[in-house]
Design an enzyme around this catalytic site. Structure first.
Site, mmCIF file in Angstrom:
data_model
loop_
_atom_site.group_PDB
_atom_site.id
_atom_site.type_symbol
_atom_site.label_atom_id
_atom_site.label_comp_id
_atom_site.label_asym_id
_atom_site.label_seq_id
_atom_site.Cartn_x
_atom_site.Cartn_y
_atom_site.Cartn_z
ATOM 1 N N SER A 453 -0.972 -3.462 -11.244
ATOM 2 C CA SER A 453 -1.973 -4.340 -10.635
ATOM 3 C C SER A 453 -3.177 -4.581 -11.536
ATOM 4 O O SER A 453 -3.844 -5.614 -11.411
ATOM 5 C CB SER A 453 -2.438 -3.751 -9.297
ATOM 6 O OG SER A 453 -2.846 -2.410 -9.452
ATOM 7 N N ASP A 575 -12.096 0.699 -5.189
ATOM 8 C CA ASP A 575 -11.155 1.800 -5.371
ATOM 9 C C ASP A 575 -11.270 2.503 -6.712
ATOM 10 O O ASP A 575 -10.625 3.521 -6.943
ATOM 11 C CB ASP A 575 -9.710 1.330 -5.148
ATOM 12 C CG ASP A 575 -9.294 0.225 -6.111
ATOM 13 O OD1 ASP A 575 -10.004 -0.019 -7.108
ATOM 14 O OD2 ASP A 575 -8.247 -0.399 -5.861
ATOM 15 N N HIS A 578 -8.891 -1.072 -9.624
ATOM 16 C CA HIS A 578 -8.794 -2.517 -9.825
ATOM 17 C C HIS A 578 -10.108 -3.076 -10.360
ATOM 18 O O HIS A 578 -11.167 -2.477 -10.182
ATOM 19 C CB HIS A 578 -8.376 -3.196 -8.521
ATOM 20 C CG HIS A 578 -7.021 -2.759 -8.070
ATOM 21 N ND1 HIS A 578 -6.845 -1.807 -7.098
ATOM 22 C CD2 HIS A 578 -5.779 -3.119 -8.480
ATOM 23 C CE1 HIS A 578 -5.548 -1.602 -6.918
ATOM 24 N NE2 HIS A 578 -4.882 -2.381 -7.750
#
Length: 603
Positions: A453, A575, A578
């Protein structure tokens, strides 16, 4: 049965308070809280939940068989009534506070919170999270009710197990019941192993009642073998010493596991939970013995205070940590924030224990009343109403409009970034040399970037810098997933002169052999290996493997994102993994700069 016989049985099988178990609960809940504060501090703290499960199985079965031996029956309605008074008021209070807080401070999450709350109220949270593919070990999602999965399992157990045990006690001898429970526990263990093997999903087997029943049943078995009402206080010193050695040894093993086990360790899903829970039986057995010095250690006042409030502490710690942490970048949270979270947890747990749980347990719902003479009752009632009204409105869906945009954004969020596959142009040796020695040609090159990601995050920024880049990023991708993709789709890049960027490791640990297999699949290509920044317990281990690979392999070059991103919370989303735009730009620039530096050094 005459009165004399009844009194004899009453005395023989009367349940007693077991302070040692409260002490053990204290260690279990402390482990869980530390794990949720920061898994890197106590990577196996989540095993405290299994300790709770074993204790619950033992206690509930002890109470049921004690009642059966005293009265030759089990009053199921009375049992369920006691469980209702003990568990539900505190959960409802928690849910009302969480819903009210969400409505005021996090309205964009109101739909998600409503759904989670409904599942929690009906004690099906574990199956709800399974159906939604929720990752229990993703501590960075704002899911403040996720920890109620374990209470759902316990409540399901409390609902069904008394029926089963009543049937078994009426028809079978204890030895046969033990054998039956043991077989069912092995079936549950087998389900965990098989489902985990088929799906590879840690959370499915962690959440499932079917796969977690094994732990509860081990506690039930111990209750038949080692019932607390059958233990004698007057025993020899040699036996006491032997018991204490067993208890202390078991406790030392459990505490060691709290420190060394990780939630990504595959062995725990393939029999590990069973073994750990089996070891916990020895601790419980000694903790409940009236002559054990180890039991007296567990009965120390500070441990009893925490243990008696362990349910309240468990309920409140997670939503407090989740909500407070949501205002900071994970992995870069100041120490004072952790202190605030601990203090808030202690405060809310004490309020719940003192003003909600204890009064209802003692007086039932008479603890609530509009009586002016009893100010505590009046205040308690007003508080509950103030929380209940907005909660009911939220649950009815009246505020769903506040969260619809957020839900739409979640659906539209990219889970993959993949550029159209470009044809890899074969170059002669002279052209390779010229390309390698030209910084300008780095920006005209066609490198392959494969990642997770984080690669999705930098995709658009990177292609503006190097338009011909071939990017393959996917949310949730692990390193082991990438190797077969490389071998089947990107064989053309496994040649000298080709450039490959590998950014993997944020979603789970990998081994040295797995990393070597991936690197070997790229042959003699120049590989730019990105170190990771992820606030998980495996961060250090993964980066060590990455640093070693870059040092030992001449064609592997380190892109030290871990070092470059230190002290830059503005790079990251909530988080701590990311990337915001600033982070995407910084990582892109770092990769390009590393490529250019390598090109210059080859001159």
């Amino acid at each position: 049965m005459d009165t004399k016989d009844f009194k004899r049985l009453e005395k023989m099988y009367s349940p007693r308070y077991l302070p040692g178990l409260d002490g053990l609960r204290a260690f279990a809940v402390i482990g869980i809280i530390i794990y949720h504060l920061n898994a890197q501090w106590l990577s196996g703290g989540f095993l405290g939940v299994d300790t709770f499960f074993v204790i619950s199985g033992y206690l509930i079965t002890s109470l049921l068989i004690s009642e059966y031996y005293r009265t030759q029956k089990i009053d199921l309605l009375e049992f369920w009534k006691r469980r209702l008074k003990r568990l539900i008021p505190a959960v409802l209070f928690l849910i009302c506070v969480v819903l009210t807080f969400t409505l005021i401070f996090k309205p964009e999450l109101i739909i998600q919170m409503k759904r989670d709350a409904i599942a929690a109220i009906f004690y099906v949270s574990n199956w709800w999270y399974i159906s939604q593919n929720v990752d229990y070990f993703n501590q960075f999602a704002i899911e403040p009710l996720k920890h109620l999965w374990s209470l759902a399992i316990e409540e399901q157990f409390y609902l069904l197990f008394p029926l089963v045990i009543t049937f078994l006690l009426h028809r079978f001898k204890p030895r046969n019941i033990i054998q039956t429970l043991f077989i069912v526990s092995l079936i549950s263990l087998g389900l965990m192993i098989v489902i985990h093997f088929i799906t590879g999903d840690n959370s499915r087997v962690y959440f499932g009642t079917d796969t977690r029943l094994q732990t509860l049943l081990l506690g039930c078995i111990l209750a038949f073998i080692w019932p607390p009402f059958a233990l004698k206080k007057d025993i020899s010193k040699k036996i006491v010493v032997s018991l204490d050695i067993i208890g202390i040894s078991g406790f030392a093993v459990l505490m060691t596991l709290f420190f060394i086990v990780g939630d990504q360790d595959q062995w725990i899903y393939n029999g590990g939970f069973y073994i750990i829970s089996f070891a916990t039986l020895f601790i419980i057995a000694i903790a409940v013995h009236p002559s054990s010095l180890f039991a007296k250690f567990l009965s120390m006042k500070p441990l009893l205070i925490i243990g008696k409030r362990s349910y309240s502490l468990y309920l409140w710690h997670y939503p407090i940590i989740v909500f407070v942490n949501s205002y900071y970048v994970q992995g870069q949270i100041p120490v004072y924030v952790y202190i605030i979270e601990i203090l808030l947890t202690a405060l809310m747990a004490e309020i719940s224990y003192r003003f909600i749980e204890t009064p209802i347990r003692k007086k039932g719902f008479k603890a609530f009343a509009f009586l002016p003479k009893k100010k505590s009752q009046f205040a308690r009632t007003v508080l509950v109403i103030l929380l209940l009204i907005p909660s009911i409105i939220v649950l009815s869906g009246q505020f769903d409009a506040l969260g619809k945009q957020h839900e739409a954004e979640k659906k539209e969020k990219k889970t993959e970034f993949k550029t159209t596959k470009k044809k890899v142009v074969k170059k002669d040796k002279q052209e390779d040399k010229q390309t390698a020695n030209s910084k300008e040609d780095i920006k005209k090159s066609s490198p392959l970037l494969i990642g997770d990601s984080v690669m999705v995050d930098i995709g658009n920024v990177f292609t503006k810098k190097i338009p011909n880049a071939q990017i393959d990023g996917k949310v949730g991708r692990q390193l082991v997933d990438a190797t077969p993709i490389v071998k089947s789709q990107y064989k053309d890049y496994a040649k000298k002169g080709q450039k490959v960027v590998v950014e993997l490791g944020t979603n789970g640990a990998f081994t040295k052999d797995q990393l070597n297999e991936l690197l070997d699949s790229f042959g003699k290509a120049d590989i730019y290996l990105v170190s990771i920044r992820v606030p998980r317990d495996y961060e250090g281990r993964i980066n060590k493997l990455i640093y070693e690979a870059a040092e030992k392999r001449s064609n592997v070059h380190l892109v030290d994102w871990y070092k470059a991103s230190a002290g830059h919370p503005e790079y990251f989303a909530y988080d701590g993994i990311h990337l915001e735009y600033a982070g995407s730009k910084a990582l892109t620039d770092l990769i390009v700069k590393t490529m250019e530096t390598h090109a210059t050094n080859k001159k």
